[in-house]
Design a protein around this motif. Structure first.
Motif: not given
Length: 651
Positions: A493, A537, A555
């Protein structure tokens, strides 16, 4: 300058020992008179000089011979082992005076002896005598040792044909011939004529006196050699028929003994316990095969026995033919036989083959092309050089068909955990497969079927053979079972600036698909570029040609930027919340540095890792208080950013 001493010789009037009466060869026993350095080595061999300076030796037969009769005298001579510094040679001489004649040095024991005829083997060059550079042989009259004058009847030429050196440590055959009818005097070395002269010795040399002594003289001076001669005495024989015979065999030995004089006794040994003592042994029969050593020895009229002459005769046995060849050849077309015939006594020299009706000769027949299926007879008989012939051995070779097998494909593909199922086929009705043989590191075989499941990706080779009803195995066929597996990885992420590009890094498959597709520039790439205006996402699907899909997501938080965000406080107390002091780079291409200083201006942290500072310096917790930070970087447009501020470390 010559190394020799000046020659000398004993006045002839003082050395006469015997009157001029003529004796037969066996009148006096022993028939030789030795002078000076000469001595007897054995029954028929004599040394004239040892390898020592200033020696003179002679050996004379004390029985005069008559020159109105032809003769052929056979000797063996050895002129020593020294070449460059060897001297002086030896002389065979005829003279009517005495048996005590001899002198040292370059005269070689015959200088000045008159009347005489000498065959000289000279191993030293005396320039005053017109000697050539090589070891030479010549015929000289009346003790005149010079070459080129009227007393030089023949030569000088090399003592050995095509060889300048006779001082070679070897024995050489030396033959003297006198042809009384044609008045020809000749000398041979190693059976090669070296010198010859036509002269009436009785009239022109010896004043019509046909009776003379014969002997050898030799000498050394300032150089030397071991100089020797032997009267010839050699046993020998030939076989009638040839010595290659097959049992039972009768042979006749033909005497070929050689002797300086005449032979008075023979001794024959046939090697099987049979002994004869007459000159011509009777025919002898060998009833049993074997290797027999036949020997012969002769006794000369001087009382000397010859060395034993030996020769091995092979009385051959019947050979046994045999060869190596496979009983059965499956699917092949080449036939090759390997001989292993045997004979106990003798030597096999002839091989007679018949392969499928075609004749061949030689120990190794050629490879033969056979079109099967067929039954091929192979026959062999052999003969030896002794004339022994075997019977014929025959073997049958069966050429059979191999079964034909197949698999649906050469390669199969599946995902890890899935099953691969293979089923083989037998394709030759005339030779169906009765047994299957699968070879693989994994899987389960059941007759013509094979199942395998793998929990890991990779290529797994499989080999298959089939045994036909006729006992022949098929050629192997190969199959590759390929198992595929994906492990989708969309990356960690991360954050991005609003509407600024960010590079994605996906992995774990052969092919890729990103969703939502509109968020990236190419959803089929593993590393597309995303441009976002809100937190999103992204889902990555990784797959292969056969599927095997797996997914992962990343994400991405979106911030206004480009900007470098730095907090103003942190609490490194180990509770897992706000324990590290770091920065957030939004829309930045790179961060050049991120540094933290205490209130004394001491650098306590320097790094660009997103993990940031843990509140320690050198592993020691720093106290609560105010600290200063500075950061520098560059955005996607190449603009430089540099910021600084303060923070509170709270414990």
């Amino acid at each position: 300058m010559s190394k020799r001493f000046c020659p000398y010789w004993v006045p002839l009037s003082l050395v006469l020992l015997f009157p001029f009466a003529v004796f037969s060869q066996s009148t006096i026993d022993p028939p030789y008179h030795l002078n000076g350095s000469a001595y007897k080595e054995n029954c028929n061999c004599y040394t004239l000089t040892d390898a020592a300076n200033a020696q003179s030796g002679s050996v004379w037969n004390m029985n005069k011979i008559r020159l109105d009769n032809s003769f052929e005298f056979k000797f063996d001579v050895n002129l020593g082992c020294k070449d460059a510094d060897g001297a002086d040679g030896m002389v065979f001489m005829l003279q009517p005076i005495s048996t005590n004649i001899g002198s040292q040095g370059g005269g070689i024991g015959y200088d000045g002896v008159r009347p005489s005829v000498a065959i000289e083997i000279d191993t030293w060059q005396n320039l005053e005598n017109n000697d050539p550079t090589y070891d030479h042989i010549s015929i000289q009259l009346n003790g005149d040792i010079r070459h080129g004058g009227s007393n030089n009847l023949a030569g000088p030429v090399t003592a050995i044909l095509n060889n300048n050196n006779i001082e070679d440590c070897q024995w050489h055959a030396f033959t003297i011939k006198w042809d009384a009818d044609n008045k020809i005097f000749s000398a041979f070395i190693d059976n090669e004529l070296r010198v010859t002269a036509t002269i009436d010795l009785i009239k022109d040399v010896f004043g019509n006196d046909p009776s003379v002594y014969w002997g050898f003289t030799s000498a050394t001076g300032g150089a030397n050699n071991h100089q020797r001669f032997c009267t010839s005495l050699k046993a020998g024989f030939e076989f009638v028929p040839s010595p290659e015979t097959c049992a039972p065999q009768e042979i006749q030995l033909v005497d070929q003994a050689q002797s300086f004089g005449y032979i008075v006794a023979w001794h024959w040994n046939y090697g099987d316990g049979t002994i004869y003592n007459q000159k011509i042994p009777p025919p002898h029969t060998y009833a049993t095969p074997g290797n027999y050593t036949i020997s012969a020895a002769v006794l000369g009229n001087d009382g000397c026995w010859s060395d034993t002459f030996r020769q091995v005769i092979t009385i051959g046995s019947i050979p046994e033919p045999d060869f190596i060849i496979p009983d059965t050849i499956c699917g092949g077309s080449i036939l090759q036989a390997t001989d292993r015939s045997f004979v106990e006594y003798g030597t096999i020299t002839e091989w007679n083959w018949s392969i499928n009706g075609q004749p061949f000769n030689g120990q190794s027949p050629p490879e033969m092309q056979i079109n099967g299926p067929a039954q091929v007879p192979v026959r062999l008989n052999v003969k030896t050089k002794e004339g022994c012939e075997s019977g014929t051995v025959e073997k049958i070779v069966y050429f059979l068909e191999k079964p034909a097998i197949s698999l649906p494909s050469q390669v199969s593909a599946a995902c890890v955990g899935d099953e691969v199922f293979l089923e083989a086929s037998s394709n030759l009705p005339s030779n169906p497969v009765v047994e299957w043989a699968w070879i693989s590191g994994i899987g389960i075989a059941a007759a013509e079927q094979f199942r395998l499941i793998s929990n890991r990706a990779g290529d797994f080779p499989i080999q298959l053979r089939g045994l036909g009803a006729n006992g022949c195995w098929s050629d192997p066929i190969e199959h590759i079972a390929s198992f595929f597996q994906t492990r989708a990885n969309a990356g960690r992420d991360t954050i991005a600036a609003i509407n600024q590009p960010i590079q994605l890094n996906g992995s774990g498959g052969q092919y890729y698909s990103w969703s939502p597709a509109g968020a990236v520039n190419d959803p089929t790439l593993p590393n597309p570029v995303a441009t976002l205006d809100r937190p999103t996402t992204l889902v990555l699907t990784a797959f292969t040609d056969v599927g095997c899909a797996t997914t992962d997501s990343v994400h991405i938080r979106v911030f206004k930027g480009p900007e470098l965000y730095v907090p103003n406080a942190f609490t490194p107390n180990g509770d897992g919340k706000n324990d590290r002091f770091s920065f957030l780079a939004v829309g930045m291409r790179k961060v050049d540095y991120f540094r933290v200083y205490n209130r004394l201006g001491q650098l306590v942290y320097d790094g660009i890792s997103y993990d940031g500072w843990d509140g320690r310096l050198g592993g020691i917790e720093q106290p609560s208080g105010t600290y200063v930070w500075v950061i520098s970087g560059e955005d996607y447009n190449g603009n430089a950013y540099r910021k600084k501020g303060s923070l509170q470390l709270i414990r």
